[in-house]
Motif scaffolding. Structure first.
Motif, short mmCIF file in Angstrom:
data_model
loop_
_atom_site.label_atom_id
_atom_site.label_comp_id
_atom_site.label_asym_id
_atom_site.label_seq_id
_atom_site.Cartn_x
_atom_site.Cartn_y
_atom_site.Cartn_z
N SER A 1 0.83 -1.09 0.05
CA SER A 1 -0.07 0.05 -0.11
C SER A 1 0.78 1.16 -0.13
N GLU B 1 -5.73 -2.84 1.94
CA GLU B 1 -4.85 -3.73 2.84
C GLU B 1 -4.74 -5.23 2.49
N CYS C 1 -4.32 0.94 -2.22
CA CYS C 1 -4.48 1.21 -1.11
C CYS C 1 -5.22 0.12 -0.21
N TYR D 1 -4.46 4.03 -7.90
CA TYR D 1 -4.29 4.27 -6.48
C TYR D 1 -5.31 3.78 -5.50
N ILE E 1 -0.15 3.95 1.14
CA ILE E 1 -0.38 5.01 2.19
C ILE E 1 0.55 4.94 3.48
#
Length: 499
Positions: free
Chosen positions: A150, A190, A188, A184, A152
């Protein structure tokens, strides 16, 4: 041929000329890296503690800077994580790459504003080297996918923190952004299985031409693509798919199954990235090995692997390495890692230019009885016999059994998930054992001396390793099962999956 494709060939020729200068002058580039690193870091806390101002040559450096693992450097790294400046490298790091260690728990590896661009340049040059050598550049006009963690990022005392692959996602060059998948939002996600399913949906009708990722997780992606397409090969789903880029594990145990899924023998590029630095990449489809990156802000050292745990092991730089000898890799980097043992072992197969192969992990070996069997040896033993017998191996790991049933000798226990299993598992095990004896004289002596009995293979259920990694909370991303261990932690976790 599209505009990007044509332009990439021109750029590839330029980059190849620059790489040739490096190939021919590796020792002098390493000397420059050494001098620059020590000079820049002399006023840091680490530099002052280790008298960098007194370092005039490599012998001084070895005398003043010991070899460290993460735990040794942890007092300094903890200060970095807490926001202190000028600890290991001037200022604060640009990022902290979050990794997991078997003994250290979560580890934070600093990435500086100087070291980050080297990761991007190395990945770019790996592709450009392929274009220059083969002339194949059409993939840059289609879609490219990078199966990664990810993007993030969290923050620790003003420092962005995340997985290396997630950090790198923020530095993909603008000219590739329109070609790049997944989105994107998908990146992201998880949960790895949800993420793979989303990637399948997002890419299914796209013109995928380059796919990159760790082999076992790419195989999961291919399996789910094929299932969605009613059993079609990947070549029929993505007819322009021409290049596979991988790193992190040895590809050979996965090659046959991946190529079977794709439907043809695909060109591939091996890379050797790590949170500590981008170390090497495959610069030729004709020559074996990976080009060691000697001009990327890293000064390399090497310890003969058989001496690694000695009190005063031999410690050399690139000019003194020998071919076909196993070394533990030590790094000094432009992010402030000093005498840092990354934990990997490498072997040089060429010094003109300096090319390496990754042979395993210094702590991933079996020496419960003095045999010191390494990853390269078990992989060769299994895959050579599997190829000869036309056996499909999905995944495997090996551990010592030091407490066998009463009346039995100890042995190496192999846990193997087969795609196509041997008709006679015992006969297959005997052949693999002979192959391992041929690769490791100490193992041979222990078998011959009746200290060990020949290896025992446990055949595992379908998806055993995926289910094991899921149970461990390590499914996907950069996680992988160790090929072999000197303990039975992984082995005990896999026992419930034995057929």
């Amino acid at each position: 041929m599209g505009f990007k494709s044509a332009l990439s060939k021109v750029f590839a020729a330029f980059v190849n000329r620059e790489l040739n200068k490096v190939r021919k002058n590796a020792v002098s580039f390493q000397q420059k890296a050494f001098t620059d690193l020590v000079h820049v870091a002399k006023d840091t806390s680490f530099g002052k503690d280790h008298q960098f101002e007194k370092i005039n040559n490599y012998e001084d450096f070895k005398r003043l800077v010991p070899v460290h693992d993460y735990e040794d450097l942890r007092p300094y790294i903890d200060r970095v994580v807490n926001g202190e400046e000028d600890v290991l490298w001037p200022g604060k790091p640009a990022y902290l790459a979050k990794t997991s260690g078997t003994t250290s728990g979560v580890k934070y590896i600093p990435i500086s504003k100087e070291s980050m661009p080297e990761h991007i340049k190395a990945a770019r040059n790996a592709l450009l080297s392929y274009i220059h050598e083969t002339g194949n550049s059409d993939f840059v006009d289609g879609k490219l996918i990078f199966l990664q963690g990810s993007p993030i990022l969290a923050e620790k005392h003003g420092i962005s923190t995340g997985r290396l692959s997630g950090i790198v996602a923020h530095h993909v060059p603008a000219y590739l952004q329109k070609n790049r998948l997944p989105s994107y939002e998908t990146n992201c996600i998880e949960d790895w299985e949800q993420k793979v399913d989303a990637i399948v949906d997002e890419t299914f009708n796209e013109d995928m031409r380059l796919i990159s990722g760790i082999p076992p997780w790419c195989q999961m992606y291919f399996d789910r693509l094929s299932a969605k397409a009613g059993g079609k090969k990947i070549k029929d789903i993505f007819p322009n798919f021409k290049l596979y880029v991988y790193g992190g594990v040895n590809y050979e145990p996965y090659r046959a199954r991946i190529e079977e899924s794709i439907g043809f023998k695909i060109d591939s590029i091996e890379t050797y990235p790590a949170s500590e630095g981008f170390i090497a990449f495959q610069d030729s489809q004709k020559e074996k090995g990976l080009l060691l990156l000697v001009d990327s802000g890293i000064f390399y050292e090497f310890i003969p692997s058989e001496e690694y745990f000695n009190e005063n092991p031999t410690r050399i730089n690139i000019k003194d390495v020998e071919l076909n000898k196993n070394y533990a890799l030590i790094m000094n980097t432009s992010a402030g890692l000093w005498g840092y043992s990354i934990g990997d072992t490498v072997k040089f197969i060429s010094k003109d230019p300096y090319r390496i192969i990754v042979t395993g992990r210094i702590k991933h070996y079996i020496s419960a009885f003095g045999e010191h069997v390494i990853g390269e040896e078990v992989e060769h033993a299994l895959m050579s016999v599997a190829k000869e017998e036309d056996i499909d191996v999905v995944e495997f790991t090996v551990a010592p059994q030091v407490n066998p049933s009463a009346g039995q000798l100890p042995y190496h226990e192999w846990f193997i998930e087969f795609g196509t299993a041997p008709d006679n598992l015992q006969a297959f095990a005997i052949k693999v054992d002979k192959a391992l004896q041929n690769k490791n004289i100490y193992y041979f002596d222990l078998i011959e001396g009746n200290i060990l009995q020949p290896l025992v293979i446990q055949s595992l259920q379908k998806d055993a390793f995926i289910n094991y990694m899921r149970a461990e909370g390590k499914l996907g991303g950069q996680n992988k099962v160790p090929r072999l261990s000197n303990d039975r932690k992984t082995a005990e976790g896999l026992k419930s999956f034995i057929k």
